[in-house]
Write a protein that holds these residues in place. Structure first.
Motif, PDB file in Angstrom:
ATOM      1  N   ILE A 100       0.843  -1.205   0.000  1.00 40.78           N
ATOM      2  CA  ILE A 100       0.000   0.000   0.000  1.00 40.78           C
ATOM      3  C   ILE A 100       0.873   1.248   0.000  1.00 40.78           C
ATOM      4  CG2 ILE A 100      -1.649   1.360   1.351  1.00 40.78           C
ATOM      5  CD1 ILE A 100      -2.862  -1.311   2.292  1.00 40.78           C
ATOM      6  N   GLU A 101       1.890   1.265   0.838  1.00 42.44           N
ATOM      7  CA  GLU A 101       2.733   2.450   0.962  1.00 42.44           C
ATOM      8  C   GLU A 101       3.502   2.732  -0.326  1.00 42.44           C
ATOM      9  OE1 GLU A 101       4.100   5.874   2.303  1.00 42.44           O
ATOM     10  OE2 GLU A 101       2.638   4.619   3.359  1.00 42.44           O
ATOM     11  N   VAL A 102       4.086   1.703  -0.917  1.00 42.51           N
ATOM     12  CA  VAL A 102       4.842   1.898  -2.166  1.00 42.51           C
ATOM     13  C   VAL A 102       3.901   2.305  -3.291  1.00 42.51           C
ATOM     14  CG1 VAL A 102       6.117   0.678  -3.973  1.00 42.51           C
ATOM     15  CG2 VAL A 102       6.824   0.464  -1.585  1.00 42.51           C
ATOM     16  N   THR A 103       2.734   1.680  -3.364  1.00 40.40           N
ATOM     17  CA  THR A 103       1.751   2.043  -4.386  1.00 40.40           C
ATOM     18  C   THR A 103       1.378   3.512  -4.265  1.00 40.40           C
ATOM     19  OG1 THR A 103       0.860  -0.205  -4.373  1.00 40.40           O
ATOM     20  CG2 THR A 103      -0.531   1.512  -5.326  1.00 40.40           C
ATOM     21  N   PHE A 104       1.168   3.972  -3.045  1.00 45.45           N
ATOM     22  CA  PHE A 104       0.813   5.372  -2.796  1.00 45.45           C
ATOM     23  C   PHE A 104       1.938   6.310  -3.243  1.00 45.45           C
ATOM     24  CE2 PHE A 104       0.483   9.109   0.033  1.00 45.45           C
ATOM     25  CZ  PHE A 104      -0.812   9.517  -0.270  1.00 45.45           C
ATOM     26  N   ARG A 105       3.172   5.963  -2.921  1.00 45.99           N
ATOM     27  CA  ARG A 105       4.306   6.805  -3.311  1.00 45.99           C
ATOM     28  C   ARG A 105       4.432   6.897  -4.826  1.00 45.99           C
ATOM     29  NH1 ARG A 105       9.606   5.763   0.507  1.00 45.99           N
ATOM     30  NH2 ARG A 105       8.555   5.568   2.525  1.00 45.99           N
ATOM     31  N   VAL A 106       4.319   5.765  -5.480  1.00 50.54           N
ATOM     32  CA  VAL A 106       4.433   5.760  -6.943  1.00 50.54           C
ATOM     33  C   VAL A 106       3.291   6.551  -7.562  1.00 50.54           C
ATOM     34  CG1 VAL A 106       4.392   4.306  -9.016  1.00 50.54           C
ATOM     35  CG2 VAL A 106       5.676   3.560  -6.996  1.00 50.54           C
ATOM     36  N   GLY A 107       2.083   6.327  -7.069  1.00 49.18           N
ATOM     37  CA  GLY A 107       0.910   6.985  -7.638  1.00 49.18           C
ATOM     38  C   GLY A 107       0.920   8.492  -7.500  1.00 49.18           C
ATOM     39  N   ASN A 108       1.668   8.996  -6.524  1.00 53.24           N
ATOM     40  CA  ASN A 108       1.747  10.440  -6.325  1.00 53.24           C
ATOM     41  C   ASN A 108       3.013  11.054  -6.897  1.00 53.24           C
ATOM     42  OD1 ASN A 108      -0.618  11.527  -4.534  1.00 53.24           O
ATOM     43  ND2 ASN A 108      -0.119   9.507  -3.715  1.00 53.24           N
ATOM     44  N   GLY A 128      -7.510   0.320 -14.891  1.00 51.03           N
ATOM     45  CA  GLY A 128      -8.150   1.627 -14.921  1.00 51.03           C
ATOM     46  C   GLY A 128      -8.129   2.386 -13.616  1.00 51.03           C
ATOM     47  N   THR A 129      -7.672   1.748 -12.537  1.00 52.86           N
ATOM     48  CA  THR A 129      -7.605   2.443 -11.249  1.00 52.86           C
ATOM     49  C   THR A 129      -6.287   3.207 -11.141  1.00 52.86           C
ATOM     50  OG1 THR A 129      -6.655   0.498 -10.150  1.00 52.86           O
ATOM     51  CG2 THR A 129      -9.059   0.746 -10.100  1.00 52.86           C
ATOM     52  N   LYS A 130      -6.256   4.130 -10.199  1.00 58.18           N
ATOM     53  CA  LYS A 130      -5.073   4.969 -10.004  1.00 58.18           C
ATOM     54  C   LYS A 130      -4.347   4.560  -8.729  1.00 58.18           C
ATOM     55  CE  LYS A 130      -7.426   8.835 -12.245  1.00 58.18           C
ATOM     56  NZ  LYS A 130      -8.031  10.166 -12.053  1.00 58.18           N
ATOM     57  N   MET A 131      -3.044   4.405  -8.852  1.00 59.22           N
ATOM     58  CA  MET A 131      -2.242   4.045  -7.688  1.00 59.22           C
ATOM     59  C   MET A 131      -2.416   5.056  -6.556  1.00 59.22           C
ATOM     60  SD  MET A 131       1.361   2.553  -9.054  1.00 59.22           S
ATOM     61  CE  MET A 131       1.481   1.174 -10.184  1.00 59.22           C
ATOM     62  N   ALA A 132      -2.595   6.317  -6.919  1.00 62.80           N
ATOM     63  CA  ALA A 132      -2.723   7.374  -5.911  1.00 62.80           C
ATOM     64  C   ALA A 132      -3.940   7.173  -5.025  1.00 62.80           C
ATOM     65  CB  ALA A 132      -2.788   8.739  -6.587  1.00 62.80           C
ATOM     66  N   ASP A 133      -4.915   6.382  -5.464  1.00 64.17           N
ATOM     67  CA  ASP A 133      -6.151   6.182  -4.711  1.00 64.17           C
ATOM     68  C   ASP A 133      -6.071   5.021  -3.724  1.00 64.17           C
ATOM     69  OD1 ASP A 133      -7.373   8.281  -6.026  1.00 64.17           O
ATOM     70  OD2 ASP A 133      -8.319   6.999  -7.541  1.00 64.17           O
ATOM     71  N   VAL A 134      -4.911   4.398  -3.585  1.00 63.22           N
ATOM     72  CA  VAL A 134      -4.805   3.149  -2.822  1.00 63.22           C
ATOM     73  C   VAL A 134      -5.206   3.303  -1.356  1.00 63.22           C
ATOM     74  CG1 VAL A 134      -2.358   3.458  -2.220  1.00 63.22           C
ATOM     75  CG2 VAL A 134      -3.301   1.144  -2.426  1.00 63.22           C
TER      76      VAL A 134
END
Length: 334
Positions: free
Chosen positions: A8-16, A42-48
């Protein structure tokens, strides 16, 4: 299957990080006990951290289907929970032997891998990584099969996907993130020029009701230099450009021509570059469209003037635009 906190944390960092992914681009996965968690299409990593964006699939079923040359190895591998589907790139993630796999559309990387003979340049810059490359091939199962053939005799941790992006694997989420960030940083040395933008010059063109200003000022750079506009007008450089900027980019320099274009077609409108003035985007552009236009701009600005570029062919572009899986991504982000 529990989603690891580190994922979750890495996904959030990448997505932002707009340097790594734009809009719903990119994907990440985690393997455990014959199962695979992967970002939903179709989902955005920033939305994790706002909602669930992961789909659990049966890893063994995917591998078995690929070994049988199934044209859709994903279809029977998951339960349609929450009305979300696995990423288009699920088979590629499944083929990678690593526990964590991260795929990004890094603008620093793309500024190299859209160039002819980019491997020679990378060999001088990326010396401390076990890497290989794959020529452009349609995302999805075609790319997964090409990767499967590639890693039969090689055991890379990093794969550069020509005109597409970067994929890396590691045994922890932070390790795979650090690989991606390190490569991005090593390829970020090119100093590009930004030209002054004067919004007053563009204001007369805003009378056209079907166009608006982009929210990112950097997008105007595409219109403020012939060396930038000439690169972007020659064609499509990567898949998400084809998908989210499918109506193209054109040059126009008078209000009458822009108004006539809008009257004849109110929905499928191109991005307009007004030379030495600025850029207009269609009013129906969504966040995913603008993010990918910004990504394209960031790539173009980083490409040396002397570089020779590879563009997707018309057939390759149409394959993406007319692909049901890509239409699904567009629908989610419309």
């Amino acid at each position: 299957m529990k989603v690891p906190d580190s994922l979750i944390e890495v996904t959030f960092r990448v997505g932002n990080d707009i340097n790594l992914v734009q809009g719903p681009g990119g994907n990440i996965s985690f393997k455990q006990a014959g199962r695979l968690l992967i970002k939903a299409s179709g989902t955005k990593m920033a939305d994790v951290k706002k909602k669930n964006i992961f789909v659990e699939v049966n890893l063994n079923k995917i591998i078995s289907a690929m070994n049988e040359n199934d044209v859709d190895p994903i279809k029977n591998s998951y339960k349609n929970v929450e009305n979300i589907k696995p990423s288009i790139e699920t088979a590629m993630h499944a083929i990678m032997p690593h526990k964590y796999v991260l795929h990004v559309h890094c603008v620093n990387t793309l500024s190299f891998i859209v160039q002819k003979n980019f491997e020679k340049k990378l060999s001088q810059l990326i010396k401390n990584f076990n890497w290989t490359s794959i020529p452009y091939i349609k995302p999805g199962v075609d790319l997964a099969n090409a990767l499967r053939e590639k890693i039969k005799n090689e055991k890379p941790d990093v794969i550069f996907l020509s005109n597409h992006g970067l994929i890396a694997g590691a045994e922890t989420a932070m390790d795979v993130f650090n690989i991606i960030k390190s490569i991005s940083q090593k390829l970020s040395f090119f100093i590009f020029k930004k030209y002054p933008f004067n919004i007053q010059k563009l204001e007369p063109f805003l009378s056209c009701k079907n166009y608006k200003l982009p929210k990112f000022d950097d997008i105007h750079q595409l219109a403020l230099s012939e060396k930038y506009s000439s690169k972007v007008l020659k064609g499509t450089l990567f898949p998400d450009q084809a998908v989210f900027l499918k109506d193209g980019i054109v040059i126009m320099n008078n209000i009458e021509a822009i108004n006539n274009l809008s009257k004849n077609n109110e929905t499928n409108l191109p991005v307009i570059l007004i030379p030495n003035v600025g850029t207009l985007i269609p009013k129906n552009f969504r966040e995913a469209n603008e993010d990918n236009l910004l990504g394209l701009c960031m790539i173009i600005l980083r490409i040396p003037n002397t570089a020779r570029l590879n563009y997707l062919t018309t057939e390759e572009k149409n394959d993406l635009i007319n692909w049901d899986l890509e239409k699904y991504r567009q629908k989610i982000n419309s």
